[in-house]
Scaffold this motif. Structure first.
Motif, PDB file in Angstrom:
ATOM      1  N   ILE A  64      11.177   3.107   1.470  1.00 15.27           N
ATOM      2  CA  ILE A  64      12.105   2.242   2.180  1.00 15.27           C
ATOM      3  C   ILE A  64      11.266   1.361   3.084  1.00 15.27           C
ATOM      4  CG2 ILE A  64      14.036   2.131   3.795  1.00 15.27           C
ATOM      5  CD1 ILE A  64      14.761   4.982   2.778  1.00 15.27           C
ATOM      6  N   ALA A  65      11.386   0.073   2.883  1.00 13.02           N
ATOM      7  CA  ALA A  65      10.554  -0.884   3.616  1.00 13.02           C
ATOM      8  C   ALA A  65      11.349  -1.525   4.741  1.00 13.02           C
ATOM      9  CB  ALA A  65      10.055  -1.967   2.666  1.00 13.02           C
ATOM     10  N   GLY A  66      10.817  -1.464   5.943  1.00 11.33           N
ATOM     11  CA  GLY A  66      11.448  -2.136   7.066  1.00 11.33           C
ATOM     12  C   GLY A  66      11.325  -3.644   6.916  1.00 11.33           C
ATOM     13  N   THR A  67      12.440  -4.328   7.084  1.00 12.60           N
ATOM     14  CA  THR A  67      12.431  -5.776   6.938  1.00 12.60           C
ATOM     15  C   THR A  67      12.920  -6.470   8.199  1.00 12.60           C
ATOM     16  OG1 THR A  67      14.618  -5.741   5.920  1.00 12.60           O
ATOM     17  CG2 THR A  67      12.717  -5.711   4.434  1.00 12.60           C
ATOM     18  N   GLU A 106       0.823  -1.219   0.000  1.00  8.57           N
ATOM     19  CA  GLU A 106       0.000   0.000   0.000  1.00  8.57           C
ATOM     20  C   GLU A 106       0.853   1.263   0.000  1.00  8.57           C
ATOM     21  OE1 GLU A 106      -3.343   0.263  -0.481  1.00  8.57           O
ATOM     22  OE2 GLU A 106      -3.151  -1.887  -0.869  1.00  8.57           O
ATOM     23  N   ALA A 107       1.968   1.245   0.717  1.00  9.96           N
ATOM     24  CA  ALA A 107       2.858   2.411   0.717  1.00  9.96           C
ATOM     25  C   ALA A 107       3.443   2.657  -0.666  1.00  9.96           C
ATOM     26  CB  ALA A 107       3.974   2.222   1.737  1.00  9.96           C
ATOM     27  N   VAL A 108       3.835   1.581  -1.344  1.00  7.97           N
ATOM     28  CA  VAL A 108       4.387   1.703  -2.697  1.00  7.97           C
ATOM     29  C   VAL A 108       3.323   2.250  -3.646  1.00  7.97           C
ATOM     30  CG1 VAL A 108       5.263   0.379  -4.668  1.00  7.97           C
ATOM     31  CG2 VAL A 108       6.183  -0.040  -2.379  1.00  7.97           C
ATOM     32  N   LYS A 109       2.109   1.731  -3.552  1.00  9.99           N
ATOM     33  CA  LYS A 109       1.016   2.230  -4.413  1.00  9.99           C
ATOM     34  C   LYS A 109       0.757   3.705  -4.157  1.00  9.99           C
ATOM     35  CE  LYS A 109      -1.878  -1.614  -4.068  1.00  9.99           C
ATOM     36  NZ  LYS A 109      -3.218  -2.167  -3.969  1.00  9.99           N
ATOM     37  N   HIS A 110       0.690   4.082  -2.884  1.00 12.91           N
ATOM     38  CA  HIS A 110       0.382   5.464  -2.526  1.00 12.91           C
ATOM     39  C   HIS A 110       1.497   6.415  -2.974  1.00 12.91           C
ATOM     40  CE1 HIS A 110      -1.586   8.682  -0.375  1.00 12.91           C
ATOM     41  NE2 HIS A 110      -0.419   8.984   0.184  1.00 12.91           N
ATOM     42  N   ALA A 111       2.747   6.009  -2.832  1.00 13.66           N
ATOM     43  CA  ALA A 111       3.870   6.866  -3.226  1.00 13.66           C
ATOM     44  C   ALA A 111       3.928   7.058  -4.736  1.00 13.66           C
ATOM     45  CB  ALA A 111       5.186   6.272  -2.722  1.00 13.66           C
ATOM     46  N   GLY A 149      11.188  -3.619  -8.317  1.00 11.77           N
ATOM     47  CA  GLY A 149      10.572  -2.320  -8.439  1.00 11.77           C
ATOM     48  C   GLY A 149       9.467  -1.989  -7.461  1.00 11.77           C
ATOM     49  N   ARG A 150       9.228  -2.822  -6.495  1.00 12.74           N
ATOM     50  CA  ARG A 150       8.165  -2.482  -5.555  1.00 12.74           C
ATOM     51  C   ARG A 150       8.679  -1.454  -4.561  1.00 12.74           C
ATOM     52  NH1 ARG A 150       3.958  -7.300  -4.629  1.00 12.74           N
ATOM     53  NH2 ARG A 150       3.773  -7.924  -6.790  1.00 12.74           N
ATOM     54  N   ALA A 151       9.410  -1.876  -3.561  1.00 10.75           N
ATOM     55  CA  ALA A 151      10.043  -0.904  -2.661  1.00 10.75           C
ATOM     56  C   ALA A 151      11.383  -0.516  -3.279  1.00 10.75           C
ATOM     57  CB  ALA A 151      10.240  -1.509  -1.278  1.00 10.75           C
ATOM     58  N   ASP A 152      11.870   0.659  -2.918  1.00  8.62           N
ATOM     59  CA  ASP A 152      13.136   1.135  -3.480  1.00  8.62           C
ATOM     60  C   ASP A 152      14.344   0.629  -2.704  1.00  8.62           C
ATOM     61  OD1 ASP A 152      12.172   3.020  -5.650  1.00  8.62           O
ATOM     62  OD2 ASP A 152      11.026   3.689  -3.909  1.00  8.62           O
ATOM     63  N   ALA A 153      14.162   0.351  -1.427  1.00  9.42           N
ATOM     64  CA  ALA A 153      15.259  -0.142  -0.585  1.00  9.42           C
ATOM     65  C   ALA A 153      14.647  -0.781   0.652  1.00  9.42           C
ATOM     66  CB  ALA A 153      16.189   0.996  -0.177  1.00  9.42           C
ATOM     67  N   SER A 154      15.495  -1.530   1.341  1.00  7.02           N
ATOM     68  CA  SER A 154      15.034  -2.093   2.606  1.00  7.02           C
ATOM     69  C   SER A 154      15.877  -1.541   3.741  1.00  7.02           C
ATOM     70  CB  SER A 154      15.112  -3.623   2.601  1.00  7.02           C
ATOM     71  OG  SER A 154      16.442  -4.057   2.789  1.00  7.02           O
ATOM     72  N   LEU A 155      15.247  -1.362   4.870  1.00  5.52           N
ATOM     73  CA  LEU A 155      15.944  -1.017   6.105  1.00  5.52           C
ATOM     74  C   LEU A 155      16.086  -2.336   6.842  1.00  5.52           C
ATOM     75  CD1 LEU A 155      17.099   1.167   7.947  1.00  5.52           C
ATOM     76  CD2 LEU A 155      14.855   1.291   9.030  1.00  5.52           C
ATOM     77  N   THR A 156      17.304  -2.826   6.919  1.00  2.00           N
ATOM     78  CA  THR A 156      17.563  -4.175   7.384  1.00  2.00           C
ATOM     79  C   THR A 156      18.335  -4.134   8.690  1.00  2.00           C
ATOM     80  OG1 THR A 156      17.658  -4.903   5.091  1.00  2.00           O
ATOM     81  CG2 THR A 156      18.574  -6.383   6.730  1.00  2.00           C
ATOM     82  N   GLY A 157      17.714  -4.617   9.734  1.00  2.00           N
ATOM     83  CA  GLY A 157      18.368  -4.656  11.039  1.00  2.00           C
ATOM     84  C   GLY A 157      18.769  -6.063  11.415  1.00  2.00           C
ATOM     85  N   ARG A 158      19.360  -6.181  12.580  1.00  3.67           N
ATOM     86  CA  ARG A 158      19.731  -7.510  13.062  1.00  3.67           C
ATOM     87  C   ARG A 158      18.467  -8.264  13.439  1.00  3.67           C
ATOM     88  NH1 ARG A 158      19.831  -7.996  18.765  1.00  3.67           N
ATOM     89  NH2 ARG A 158      19.719  -6.014  19.845  1.00  3.67           N
ATOM     90  N   ALA A 159      18.585  -9.572  13.562  1.00  2.00           N
ATOM     91  CA  ALA A 159      17.428 -10.369  13.966  1.00  2.00           C
ATOM     92  C   ALA A 159      16.960  -9.864  15.331  1.00  2.00           C
ATOM     93  CB  ALA A 159      17.802 -11.842  14.031  1.00  2.00           C
ATOM     94  N   LEU A 160      15.715  -9.487  15.411  1.00  2.00           N
ATOM     95  CA  LEU A 160      15.184  -8.885  16.629  1.00  2.00           C
ATOM     96  C   LEU A 160      15.295  -9.846  17.808  1.00  2.00           C
ATOM     97  CD1 LEU A 160      11.972  -7.307  15.098  1.00  2.00           C
ATOM     98  CD2 LEU A 160      14.178  -6.216  15.485  1.00  2.00           C
ATOM     99  N   LEU A 161      15.639  -9.314  18.934  1.00  2.00           N
ATOM    100  CA  LEU A 161      15.725 -10.040  20.202  1.00  2.00           C
ATOM    101  C   LEU A 161      16.778 -11.143  20.195  1.00  2.00           C
ATOM    102  CD1 LEU A 161      11.928 -10.290  21.055  1.00  2.00           C
ATOM    103  CD2 LEU A 161      13.534  -8.487  21.680  1.00  2.00           C
TER     104      LEU A 161
END
Length: 102
Positions: free
Chosen positions: A35-38, A23-28, A55-67
């Protein structure tokens, strides 16, 4: 930025996570980058965001495995697995360990 780790990502399931990104990609509508949080609880789950490619999201925000606790080699392997699985730009971040409330 959609589905960041300090916002909604810990409270939504995988289907909702994907819907929020879609939905964010469609709206933008390519007017601004998305930038999609992953963030996820495992490397396997974080590596599975095929939705972000092509071509959906432009980039991902990639963090360490949570917890999860990881040394430097573990962090490297986590980020490497994601980069090899999902062909797109990644913004890497590591939230340093903080004292958790008990």
């Amino acid at each position: 930025m959609v589905v960041g780790t300090t916002g909604e990502s810990p409270t939504v399931d995988v289907e909702e996570h994907e819907l929020l990104i879609t939905e964010a990609v469609k709206h933008a509508a390519r007017r601004i980058p998305v930038i999609a949080g992953t963030g996820a609880n495992s490397t396997r789950e974080a590596s599975s965001w095929r939705l972000l490619e092509k071509g959906r999201a432009d980039a991902s925000l990639t963090g360490r495995a949570l917890l999860q606790q990881a040394d430097q080699e573990g962090l490297y392997q986590h980020f490497k697995a994601i980069a090899e699985a999902v062909d797109m730009p990644h913004i890497l971040y590591n939230v340093p360990d903080a004292p958790w409330p008990t």
